[in-house]
Design a protein around this motif. Sequence first.
Motif, short mmCIF file in Angstrom:
data_model
loop_
_atom_site.label_atom_id
_atom_site.label_comp_id
_atom_site.label_asym_id
_atom_site.label_seq_id
_atom_site.Cartn_x
_atom_site.Cartn_y
_atom_site.Cartn_z
N SER A 527 13.29 -1.25 1.15
CA SER A 527 13.14 0.20 1.32
C SER A 527 14.50 0.85 1.12
N GLN A 528 14.64 1.60 0.04
CA GLN A 528 15.93 2.21 -0.28
C GLN A 528 16.26 3.32 0.71
N VAL A 529 17.49 3.33 1.15
CA VAL A 529 17.96 4.37 2.08
C VAL A 529 18.75 5.40 1.28
N PRO A 530 18.37 6.68 1.32
CA PRO A 530 17.46 7.31 2.30
C PRO A 530 16.05 7.58 1.76
N SER A 531 15.73 7.16 0.54
CA SER A 531 14.49 7.61 -0.11
C SER A 531 13.25 6.89 0.38
N GLY A 532 13.40 5.64 0.85
CA GLY A 532 12.23 4.85 1.24
C GLY A 532 11.50 4.20 0.09
N VAL A 533 12.03 4.32 -1.13
CA VAL A 533 11.39 3.73 -2.32
C VAL A 533 11.70 2.23 -2.37
N THR A 534 10.70 1.42 -2.72
CA THR A 534 10.90 -0.02 -2.83
C THR A 534 11.65 -0.35 -4.11
N MET A 535 12.25 -1.53 -4.14
CA MET A 535 12.98 -1.96 -5.32
C MET A 535 12.07 -2.06 -6.55
N SER A 536 10.86 -2.61 -6.34
CA SER A 536 9.95 -2.78 -7.48
C SER A 536 9.51 -1.44 -8.03
N ASN A 537 9.32 -0.42 -7.16
CA ASN A 537 8.94 0.90 -7.64
C ASN A 537 10.11 1.64 -8.28
N LEU A 538 11.30 1.46 -7.74
CA LEU A 538 12.47 2.15 -8.28
C LEU A 538 12.78 1.70 -9.69
N PHE A 539 12.66 0.38 -9.92
CA PHE A 539 13.03 -0.16 -11.23
C PHE A 539 11.82 -0.52 -12.09
N GLY A 540 10.61 -0.39 -11.55
CA GLY A 540 9.43 -0.75 -12.33
C GLY A 540 9.38 -2.23 -12.64
N LEU A 541 9.57 -3.05 -11.62
CA LEU A 541 9.62 -4.51 -11.82
C LEU A 541 8.21 -5.07 -11.93
N GLY A 542 7.92 -5.68 -13.06
CA GLY A 542 6.59 -6.26 -13.29
C GLY A 542 5.66 -5.27 -13.95
N GLY A 543 4.81 -5.79 -14.82
CA GLY A 543 3.88 -4.93 -15.55
C GLY A 543 2.89 -4.22 -14.66
N GLY A 544 2.50 -4.84 -13.53
CA GLY A 544 1.52 -4.21 -12.65
C GLY A 544 2.03 -2.92 -12.04
N VAL A 545 3.29 -2.92 -11.59
CA VAL A 545 3.88 -1.71 -11.01
C VAL A 545 3.90 -0.60 -12.04
N ARG A 546 4.26 -0.92 -13.25
CA ARG A 546 4.33 0.09 -14.31
C ARG A 546 2.93 0.59 -14.69
N ALA A 547 1.97 -0.33 -14.74
CA ALA A 547 0.60 0.08 -15.11
C ALA A 547 -0.01 0.98 -14.05
N ALA A 548 0.42 0.81 -12.80
CA ALA A 548 -0.16 1.60 -11.70
C ALA A 548 0.23 3.07 -11.78
#
Length: 696
Positions: A527-548
């Motif tokens: 959970s990125q501080v202060p945004s609360g965004v996960t690493m996989s969402n911040l960088f789009g890690l993996g095709g599933g995150v990007r497809a979502a």
Amino acid sequence: MSLNSIMNIGVSGLQTAQTQLRVVSDNISNVNTPGYVRKVVDQTAAVTAGGGAGVDVARVRLSTDRFLQAASMSASADSARYAVRNELYDQIQTAFGDPSGDGGLFGDIDSLFADFTALAETPTSSPARQETIYKTQALFNEAKSVSQRIQALRQEADSRLGTVVDSVNPLLEQIDKLNKTIATATVTGQDATGAQNAQQTLINQLGELMDVKVEARANGGVTIRTNTGATLVGEGHATLSYAPAGTVGATTSFNDIWLTEPSGARSLALEGVGSGEIKGLVELRDQDAPAAAERLAELTARIADELNRAHNASTSVPAPSTLTGRNTGQSLETALAGFSGVVTVATVDAAGVITGQAVIDFTNSPPTDLASLNAQLAGVATASFSNGVLTLNGDGGAGLSIADDATDPSLKGGKGFSHWFGLNDLVVSDAPTTYDTGLTLSSPHGFTPGESVTFRFTGADGARVRDISVAVPAGAGTMGELLSALNNPVTGVGRYGAFSLDGAGALTFKSYDSSGSTLSVVRDTTSQVPSGVTMSNLFGLGGGVRAARTEGFSVRQDIQSNPSKLALAQLNLSAAAGTPALSAADGRGALALSDIGKRTVSFSAAGGAAGGSKTLSNYAADFSGDIGSRAAAAQSRADTASAVLEEANTRRQSKEGVNLDEELVNMTTFQQAYNASARLIQAASDMYDTLIGMLR
């Protein structure tokens, strides 16, 4: 030769003819039985003391050819594999609609650009604004619907996979039971062809579900193995187990299909499956459908981003007094770093006249934190930053408008100040949708040491290779340290590939394996501080995150509720003092929105398509063509496999099938042989009677 010998020879002929006639009768009665293999009687001459002693039945066997059987089963597996892929991929193509028609996703994209062009001519028309906003939302609704349909097809494939796996186990069990029956009959010299025919039918059914290797056993029956040598049937039978995922989304991680051999050894079943319906379902679920979903998400995200680019360069009339950005996934200090150029934040009154200006020069005197940003905004606006979101409030409730310098615009990663922070976005989402973070190796990442991301590597065969959990390292908290931890060959993913951070701050992974292994995220506790965004969402890690991403876009709610908030005017910084710098009749913002299809955009690699620079319209056209060509290729593969199967079955049937004409000839032949043997016995009997009569 004695009369007893003649009698015995006649009896042996009679019995052999009876066996032949029984087999012929069995063949004729099963002429229309699917999978039935013709029976053949092997007979040999009986010899006693070097002399002929009649005829013996050596065995009753099936008229099989192991090479034709192997070819037929291979073709059957391929046909089932490509048929199911074609069936489901055709539904993916249908979900996108006819690209040459007015409906469907691609038609909606072209129609939206035309609507913005028309709106530029009547920017004050509330109905025209409402219609355009409605169609913008309809486009993203359509994209969401297509994405959900793709995921529904993945769920269908996964559910069918569970059903197919469940159907394999009873087949293996029955084949194993028949092995015992056949072995017993073989050892005792009995006719085992009935059991062998039943077993071959089961093997044929198994071969449609998964490709297997069949070997005959010396004592009767078969041994069946996978391509990797795992035993399915031998001294006992194997068991396959699989638990379908249930509800499937873009980021769903599927369970493994486990194979437990008769010996108790356990392995991943997909490692030994190269064809069959199981393979086709896995390929559709894990390759074909995700590729379409990833390309759809990339197109949708770029459309949203370009709409936001144009909208952030414009202002609604009257101008809003508050501009609220999107979650940047970074601290303000990190987000402000890396800008260059000049941007003007102006306050305007209800008439559109500029009442105050703050010029921010990122090149010569860049703000570095909230205090320095507010110092440069003094008298015009007040900035606040919370949970990764920047907000600007016009002083005294004045309207705010932001304009980049015409010759030296503010830029970071190709985006202006307002666009970067999303201060006047038209399209919003609940997660990051573009991954050019602007971070460098020296930038702080903001994640807490000890938090972790678990990556899954999946081979080209669909089997899981390994799960690797990588922890955020302790230290100064820079991206360079995080990258080193990710690429560590012992505790990171360094054995399988490498992450790299490009000049735009995009974190990408390149596999060392050229065979097609993929990386996905199965767990993320960061959970990125202060945004609360996960690493996989911040960088789009993996095709599933990007497809979502596709399912999260929507037109900003306040714009949907109030069409006047649609930004169609552009601030005129050169307007004379006291004259309006904003006009409701200004449609330049609508023209900018209509022109996004012509803008050259940098696309990321997605769904097997290489990234690169293209216009939105060209990317959409290429994507449409790709969907069509993939559907055509799936149909062609299915048709080809079906034709090969038909030819293989024809050849196999010519060897193994029942030919009525041939059987009728055999029936006549063996009837005559039976009659001849009976007459021989009768002749011997008459001779006995004559001999006995002479002795009386």
